[in-house]
Design a protein around this motif. Structure first.
Motif, short mmCIF file in Angstrom:
data_model
loop_
_atom_site.label_atom_id
_atom_site.label_comp_id
_atom_site.label_asym_id
_atom_site.label_seq_id
_atom_site.Cartn_x
_atom_site.Cartn_y
_atom_site.Cartn_z
N ARG A 7 36.86 35.84 27.91
CA ARG A 7 38.23 36.19 27.83
C ARG A 7 38.37 36.93 26.79
O ARG A 7 39.16 38.32 26.81
CB ARG A 7 39.03 34.90 27.43
CG ARG A 7 40.81 35.08 27.57
CD ARG A 7 41.39 34.03 26.96
NE ARG A 7 42.82 34.04 26.62
CZ ARG A 7 43.41 33.27 25.85
NH1 ARG A 7 42.90 32.24 25.46
NH2 ARG A 7 44.65 33.50 25.52
N GLY A 8 37.61 36.87 25.90
CA GLY A 8 37.67 38.06 24.67
C GLY A 8 37.23 39.38 25.04
O GLY A 8 37.62 40.27 24.56
N TYR A 9 35.81 39.30 25.48
CA TYR A 9 35.31 40.59 25.83
C TYR A 9 35.65 41.25 26.98
O TYR A 9 35.79 42.48 26.97
CB TYR A 9 33.81 40.11 26.42
CG TYR A 9 32.95 39.77 25.10
CD1 TYR A 9 32.50 40.49 24.15
CD2 TYR A 9 32.08 38.54 25.25
CE1 TYR A 9 31.77 40.29 23.07
CE2 TYR A 9 31.50 38.02 23.94
CZ TYR A 9 31.24 39.02 23.19
OH TYR A 9 30.37 38.55 21.96
N TRP A 10 36.29 40.64 27.97
CA TRP A 10 36.94 41.20 29.31
C TRP A 10 38.35 41.42 29.43
O TRP A 10 39.00 41.98 30.08
CB TRP A 10 36.43 40.38 30.40
CG TRP A 10 35.16 40.38 30.71
CD1 TRP A 10 33.87 40.90 29.83
CD2 TRP A 10 34.38 39.91 31.83
NE1 TRP A 10 32.98 40.87 30.68
CE2 TRP A 10 33.17 39.93 31.79
CE3 TRP A 10 34.79 39.19 33.01
CZ2 TRP A 10 32.26 39.75 32.73
CZ3 TRP A 10 34.07 38.84 33.97
CH2 TRP A 10 32.63 39.10 33.82
N GLY A 11 39.01 41.01 28.14
CA GLY A 11 40.65 41.13 28.19
C GLY A 11 40.83 42.41 28.30
O GLY A 11 42.32 42.63 29.09
N ASP A 12 40.47 43.50 27.80
CA ASP A 12 40.84 44.83 27.95
C ASP A 12 40.48 45.74 29.00
O ASP A 12 40.61 46.84 29.33
CB ASP A 12 40.73 45.63 26.51
CG ASP A 12 41.46 44.81 25.40
OD1 ASP A 12 42.40 44.42 25.95
OD2 ASP A 12 40.86 45.06 24.42
N TYR A 13 39.52 44.96 30.01
CA TYR A 13 38.65 45.71 31.07
C TYR A 13 39.63 45.90 32.21
O TYR A 13 40.62 44.98 32.52
CB TYR A 13 37.54 44.98 31.67
CG TYR A 13 36.35 45.26 30.62
CD1 TYR A 13 36.56 46.09 29.47
CD2 TYR A 13 35.43 44.31 30.67
CE1 TYR A 13 35.22 46.23 28.65
CE2 TYR A 13 34.20 44.30 29.68
CZ TYR A 13 34.34 45.41 28.83
OH TYR A 13 33.06 45.42 27.97
N ARG A 14 39.61 46.92 33.19
CA ARG A 14 40.30 46.86 34.33
C ARG A 14 39.53 45.88 35.33
O ARG A 14 38.64 45.89 35.47
CB ARG A 14 40.28 48.18 34.81
CG ARG A 14 41.01 49.29 34.13
CD ARG A 14 40.89 50.63 34.92
NE ARG A 14 41.53 50.82 36.31
CZ ARG A 14 41.12 51.60 37.24
NH1 ARG A 14 40.49 52.77 36.89
NH2 ARG A 14 41.84 51.41 38.35
#
Length: 299
Positions: A233-240
């Motif tokens: 959730r923290g690592y991927w939160g800003d990925y498309r």
């Protein structure tokens, strides 16, 4: 045979050769290299002496792939972390029969099962059971007697325990999973995802030592959900988040700044619950993926 005619003959077989090579090698880039090597030798061959060009091309490509797979197996002994097949784009269908056939030969889970086999067992099994070639033709392709070929296929079938990965739930069920997975990443709400995971679900990731990722396989629903909630959730939160057809089923491509940074594919049990989650982050294995909407080939 004129060069243009010879090229046309090869092009008629290119898709078949690429599909075969990918399933033998588990790598799209290596499969493309195998097909290119086959083409170069085809150009140098005496076409007039060939009764069956398709069989000749299949034999050459298969034997090249067997040699490459032997080398790859040695290299994978020293691979950093978990090794996963290179993800590829694929077309899915709502026909249960067609979806089952596709997933059984393209899915990440199935390709991992194939790793149990020797290179010749793998090639023989794929040619007979996936591509429906006759035993005499397969025996010639891999350079053994027909009786030996039958033994190779028999051993492969026994070693695969194929039923464990032939479960392909309806497309709607797969879309439901993607929505639930995305909700868990975007909002931390894991209730929907929890209901779709098998109790013994496993999650593994392949970074190839090139990017940070899991160093071990996660086992069980609690451990997997905790990792998704607390880490992804923290690592991927800003990925498309880009749903895509990958390896015979619905999967996800994650992108940042216009570049693919991860892919996710799944395996299912006989109840339609998720038994495995496969994450690829190795940049070399993601290089062949296209962002949805830009056009992509299929396997």
């Amino acid at each position: 045979m004129r060069e243009t005619a010879a090229t046309a003959v090869f092009e008629d077989s290119r898709r078949f050769l690429l599909n075969l090579a990918y399933r033998i090698l588990g790598s799209r880039s290596d499969a493309e290299d195998a097909v290119l090597e086959t083409f170069l030798k085809w150009r140098e061959s005496d076409h007039a002496a060939l009764d069956n060009p398709r069989a000749w091309l299949t034999t050459l490509c298969t034997r090249h792939c067997i040699d490459q797979l032997r080398l790859a197996h040695r290299a994978r002994v020293d691979y950093v972390g978990t090794w996963l097949p290179e993800p590829i784009h694929s077309e899915t269908t709502e026909s249960p029969e067609q979806m089952l056939e596709l997933s059984s030969s393209l899915s990440t889970a199935f390709l991992l099962l194939l790793e149990r086999l020797t290179p010749r067992e793998r090639a023989a099994y794929l040619l007979v059971d996936i591509f429906d070639l006759d035993y005499p033709d397969v025996a010639r392709a891999i350079g053994v007697q027909e009786a030996a070929c039958r033994k190779l296929v028999s051993r492969a079938r026994a070693g695969l325990a194929e039923g464990k990965v032939r479960h392909a739930p309806p497309r709607e069920r797969q879309e439901q999973l993607l929505d639930a997975f995305h909700a868990a990443i975007a909002t931390g709400a894991t209730a929907g995802l929890t209901a779709l995971l098998a109790d013994e679900v496993e999650l593994c990731a392949d970074g190839g030592g090139k990017v940070p990722t899991l160093g071990h396989i996660l086992h069980g629903k609690a451990e997997v959900l905790a990792f998704i909630h607390d880490s992804l959730r923290g690592y991927w939160g800003d990925y498309r988040w880009l749903p895509a057809d990958l390896n015979g089923g619905r999967g996800v491509i994650l992108a940042s700044a216009g570049e693919v940074v991860a892919s996710v594919t799944f395996a299912y049990d006989e109840l339609g619950q998720v038994s495995n989650i496969y994450i690829v982050r190795n940049p070399e294995k993601l290089a062949g993926l296209e962002l949805p909407g830009r056009g992509a080939g299929d396997g």
